[in-house]
Motif scaffolding. Sequence first.
Motif, PDB file in Angstrom:
ATOM      1  N   TYR A  12      24.521  32.574 -12.736  1.00 12.70           N
ATOM      2  CA  TYR A  12      23.179  32.748 -12.193  1.00 12.70           C
ATOM      3  C   TYR A  12      22.570  31.413 -11.792  1.00 12.70           C
ATOM      4  CZ  TYR A  12      22.644  37.720 -13.201  1.00 12.70           C
ATOM      5  OH  TYR A  12      22.764  39.082 -13.193  1.00 12.70           O
ATOM      6  N   THR A  13      22.680  30.432 -12.677  1.00 12.16           N
ATOM      7  CA  THR A  13      22.115  29.115 -12.384  1.00 12.16           C
ATOM      8  C   THR A  13      22.790  28.482 -11.183  1.00 12.16           C
ATOM      9  OG1 THR A  13      21.650  28.779 -14.737  1.00 12.16           O
ATOM     10  CG2 THR A  13      21.636  26.837 -13.338  1.00 12.16           C
ATOM     11  N   GLY A  14      24.133  28.534 -11.173  1.00 10.39           N
ATOM     12  CA  GLY A  14      24.884  27.933 -10.076  1.00 10.39           C
ATOM     13  C   GLY A  14      24.585  28.591  -8.744  1.00 10.39           C
ATOM     14  N   TYR A  15      24.551  29.923  -8.712  1.00 11.12           N
ATOM     15  CA  TYR A  15      24.308  30.587  -7.437  1.00 11.12           C
ATOM     16  C   TYR A  15      22.864  30.407  -6.976  1.00 11.12           C
ATOM     17  CZ  TYR A  15      24.157  33.905  -3.655  1.00 11.12           C
ATOM     18  OH  TYR A  15      23.996  34.460  -2.416  1.00 11.12           O
ATOM     19  N   PHE A  16      21.912  30.408  -7.916  1.00  6.01           N
ATOM     20  CA  PHE A  16      20.518  30.173  -7.537  1.00  6.01           C
ATOM     21  C   PHE A  16      20.371  28.799  -6.884  1.00  6.01           C
ATOM     22  CE2 PHE A  16      16.309  28.432  -8.460  1.00  6.01           C
ATOM     23  CZ  PHE A  16      15.504  29.386  -7.839  1.00  6.01           C
ATOM     24  N   ASN A  17      20.998  27.796  -7.468  1.00  4.81           N
ATOM     25  CA  ASN A  17      20.928  26.445  -6.900  1.00  4.81           C
ATOM     26  C   ASN A  17      21.625  26.389  -5.548  1.00  4.81           C
ATOM     27  OD1 ASN A  17      19.482  25.389  -9.062  1.00  4.81           O
ATOM     28  ND2 ASN A  17      21.339  24.887 -10.219  1.00  4.81           N
ATOM     29  N   TYR A  18      22.755  27.105  -5.447  1.00  6.64           N
ATOM     30  CA  TYR A  18      23.474  27.159  -4.168  1.00  6.64           C
ATOM     31  C   TYR A  18      22.603  27.793  -3.094  1.00  6.64           C
ATOM     32  CZ  TYR A  18      26.380  29.439  -0.632  1.00  6.64           C
ATOM     33  OH  TYR A  18      26.873  29.912   0.556  1.00  6.64           O
ATOM     34  N   LEU A  19      21.975  28.938  -3.419  1.00  9.23           N
ATOM     35  CA  LEU A  19      21.148  29.636  -2.436  1.00  9.23           C
ATOM     36  C   LEU A  19      19.948  28.792  -2.034  1.00  9.23           C
ATOM     37  CD1 LEU A  19      20.699  32.204  -0.820  1.00  9.23           C
ATOM     38  CD2 LEU A  19      19.532  33.205  -2.797  1.00  9.23           C
ATOM     39  N   LYS A  20      19.339  28.145  -3.010  1.00  9.53           N
ATOM     40  CA  LYS A  20      18.213  27.265  -2.713  1.00  9.53           C
ATOM     41  C   LYS A  20      18.637  26.141  -1.780  1.00  9.53           C
ATOM     42  CE  LYS A  20      16.878  24.497  -5.956  1.00  9.53           C
ATOM     43  NZ  LYS A  20      16.306  23.973  -7.224  1.00  9.53           N
ATOM     44  N   ASN A  21      19.825  25.579  -2.031  1.00 11.69           N
ATOM     45  CA  ASN A  21      20.333  24.503  -1.186  1.00 11.69           C
ATOM     46  C   ASN A  21      20.630  24.999   0.225  1.00 11.69           C
ATOM     47  OD1 ASN A  21      21.407  21.681  -0.972  1.00 11.69           O
ATOM     48  ND2 ASN A  21      23.299  22.785  -0.529  1.00 11.69           N
ATOM     49  N   GLU A  22      21.149  26.242   0.329  1.00  7.87           N
ATOM     50  CA  GLU A  22      21.428  26.813   1.646  1.00  7.87           C
ATOM     51  C   GLU A  22      20.147  26.961   2.473  1.00  7.87           C
ATOM     52  OE1 GLU A  22      24.939  28.378   2.856  1.00  7.87           O
ATOM     53  OE2 GLU A  22      24.814  26.407   1.912  1.00  7.87           O
ATOM     54  N   LEU A  23      19.056  27.320   1.816  1.00  6.99           N
ATOM     55  CA  LEU A  23      17.792  27.552   2.515  1.00  6.99           C
ATOM     56  C   LEU A  23      17.153  26.266   3.000  1.00  6.99           C
ATOM     57  CD1 LEU A  23      16.230  30.312   0.216  1.00  6.99           C
ATOM     58  CD2 LEU A  23      17.167  30.619   2.506  1.00  6.99           C
ATOM     59  N   ILE A  24      17.310  25.189   2.246  1.00  7.62           N
ATOM     60  CA  ILE A  24      16.604  23.956   2.598  1.00  7.62           C
ATOM     61  C   ILE A  24      17.494  22.918   3.272  1.00  7.62           C
ATOM     62  CG2 ILE A  24      14.951  24.302   0.724  1.00  7.62           C
ATOM     63  CD1 ILE A  24      16.430  22.223  -0.911  1.00  7.62           C
ATOM     64  N   THR A  25      18.802  23.151   3.261  1.00  8.57           N
ATOM     65  CA  THR A  25      19.732  22.185   3.854  1.00  8.57           C
ATOM     66  C   THR A  25      20.476  22.822   5.020  1.00  8.57           C
ATOM     67  OG1 THR A  25      20.063  21.212   1.660  1.00  8.57           O
ATOM     68  CG2 THR A  25      21.613  20.588   3.394  1.00  8.57           C
ATOM     69  N   ILE A  26      20.275  22.286   6.201  1.00 13.73           N
ATOM     70  CA  ILE A  26      20.912  22.883   7.385  1.00 13.73           C
ATOM     71  C   ILE A  26      21.823  21.883   8.093  1.00 13.73           C
ATOM     72  CG2 ILE A  26      19.062  24.547   7.773  1.00 13.73           C
ATOM     73  CD1 ILE A  26      17.932  22.689   9.893  1.00 13.73           C
ATOM     74  N   ASN A  27      22.214  20.834   7.397  1.00  8.91           N
ATOM     75  CA  ASN A  27      23.007  19.795   8.051  1.00  8.91           C
ATOM     76  C   ASN A  27      24.509  19.935   7.801  1.00  8.91           C
ATOM     77  OD1 ASN A  27      23.021  19.148   5.377  1.00  8.91           O
ATOM     78  ND2 ASN A  27      22.396  16.998   5.624  1.00  8.91           N
ATOM     79  N   HIS A  28      24.950  21.131   7.417  1.00  5.72           N
ATOM     80  CA  HIS A  28      26.391  21.356   7.288  1.00  5.72           C
ATOM     81  C   HIS A  28      26.736  22.666   7.994  1.00  5.72           C
ATOM     82  CE1 HIS A  28      25.914  24.287   3.837  1.00  5.72           C
ATOM     83  NE2 HIS A  28      24.799  23.599   3.702  1.00  5.72           N
ATOM     84  N   TRP A  29      27.849  22.662   8.726  1.00  4.61           N
ATOM     85  CA  TRP A  29      28.175  23.774   9.618  1.00  4.61           C
ATOM     86  C   TRP A  29      28.490  25.061   8.862  1.00  4.61           C
ATOM     87  CZ3 TRP A  29      32.666  26.495   9.269  1.00  4.61           C
ATOM     88  CH2 TRP A  29      33.736  25.899   8.588  1.00  4.61           C
ATOM     89  N   ASP A  30      28.931  24.968   7.606  1.00  2.97           N
ATOM     90  CA  ASP A  30      29.318  26.165   6.868  1.00  2.97           C
ATOM     91  C   ASP A  30      28.174  26.707   6.011  1.00  2.97           C
ATOM     92  OD1 ASP A  30      29.464  23.912   5.283  1.00  2.97           O
ATOM     93  OD2 ASP A  30      31.098  24.673   4.032  1.00  2.97           O
ATOM     94  N   ASN A  31      26.944  26.562   6.495  1.00  3.11           N
ATOM     95  CA  ASN A  31      25.776  27.124   5.814  1.00  3.11           C
ATOM     96  C   ASN A  31      25.748  28.625   6.103  1.00  3.11           C
ATOM     97  OD1 ASN A  31      22.958  28.129   5.579  1.00  3.11           O
ATOM     98  ND2 ASN A  31      22.501  25.998   5.056  1.00  3.11           N
ATOM     99  N   TYR A  32      25.997  29.450   5.065  1.00  2.00           N
ATOM    100  CA  TYR A  32      26.125  30.892   5.266  1.00  2.00           C
ATOM    101  C   TYR A  32      24.805  31.538   5.684  1.00  2.00           C
ATOM    102  CZ  TYR A  32      30.873  31.199   3.447  1.00  2.00           C
ATOM    103  OH  TYR A  32      32.232  31.087   3.286  1.00  2.00           O
ATOM    104  N   PHE A  33      23.704  31.057   5.152  1.00  2.00           N
ATOM    105  CA  PHE A  33      22.411  31.682   5.456  1.00  2.00           C
ATOM    106  C   PHE A  33      22.077  31.542   6.935  1.00  2.00           C
ATOM    107  CE2 PHE A  33      17.780  31.787   5.816  1.00  2.00           C
ATOM    108  CZ  PHE A  33      17.487  32.965   5.148  1.00  2.00           C
ATOM    109  N   TYR A  34      22.085  30.322   7.428  1.00  2.00           N
ATOM    110  CA  TYR A  34      21.742  30.110   8.828  1.00  2.00           C
ATOM    111  C   TYR A  34      22.883  30.509   9.755  1.00  2.00           C
ATOM    112  CZ  TYR A  34      17.625  27.894   6.946  1.00  2.00           C
ATOM    113  OH  TYR A  34      16.451  27.676   6.269  1.00  2.00           O
TER     114      TYR A  34
END
Length: 297
Positions: A12-34
């Motif tokens: 839970y902790t790891g995925y929450f941090n991952y999801l938060k990072n995906e939402l605020i970080t868009i400088n990597h091409w393999d961002n699943y959210f964007y």
Amino acid sequence: MEKYIDIIKNSYTGYFNYLKNELITINHWDNYFYGLIVISLVVWGLEIAFPWRKNQSIFRKDFWLDTFYMFFNFFLLNLIVLIALSNTAAAFFNDILSIVGVSISSFQLFDVDDLPKAVGLFIFFIISDFVQWNTHRLLHKVPLFWNFHKVHHSVKEMGFAAHLRYHWMEPVIYKSLLYIPIAIIGGFDAQDVAIVHFFAITVGHLNHANLGWDYGFLKYVFNNPKMHIWHHVKELPKDKADGINYGITLSLWDYIFKTDHVPYDGRDIELGFEGDENFPKDFIGQELYPLHKNTKK
């Protein structure tokens, strides 16, 4: 037991941090959210520019329900249950094997790190797609699984977002059956998987889109909108009453195993399943449906 509790907490902790990072970080091409947003907007744009069913609204029936499903299933479902369940199940399975002196690595046929990256990705893609094709067949043939899969087949007007309308139990089934086949060829890093995943998402979106494409001779290799719409037909052929055109990304499995069925242009066929008029129309009702239904029809 404490070990499994720690796995769940860390998941839970790891995925929450991952999801938060995906939402605020868009400088990597393999961002699943964007990445999902970009793919969705591109395919939706193709629907608008080249509509197959020209009388179908841009905001078709259940457009917003399917959009909610898309983000819920792709991101929130993992946060709520899937990552913790998958990690715990994997640890439990490895512990069971260790009791008899076996490890999952002993099943590994080869390490894809020893192969050229393109070859390794191709093997990963072929194996995972074939396992998913077989799993999809089970979703239609096993009554309990079919009641989960009805959520996906409750779509009455096809559009790109219908691709990710499915019950939360479906990925549990898919991941469970995919675990060992993928484990035996291990060695993939996250970016390797992202390449295959983005390709599968794109093809899946296109398969469900309001587009009249079949890709010419490539229709015998790749699933396509003109083929996949028949998978959703309400009245199935009598000799294939369990389902047709099970392909996920590839169509070739259906042609090899004779589950293909594209009798004519299916643009205006009725979609759904027998009795779908009584199927819940809202998210909560659809998620709870299998709890009180245990027969296929």
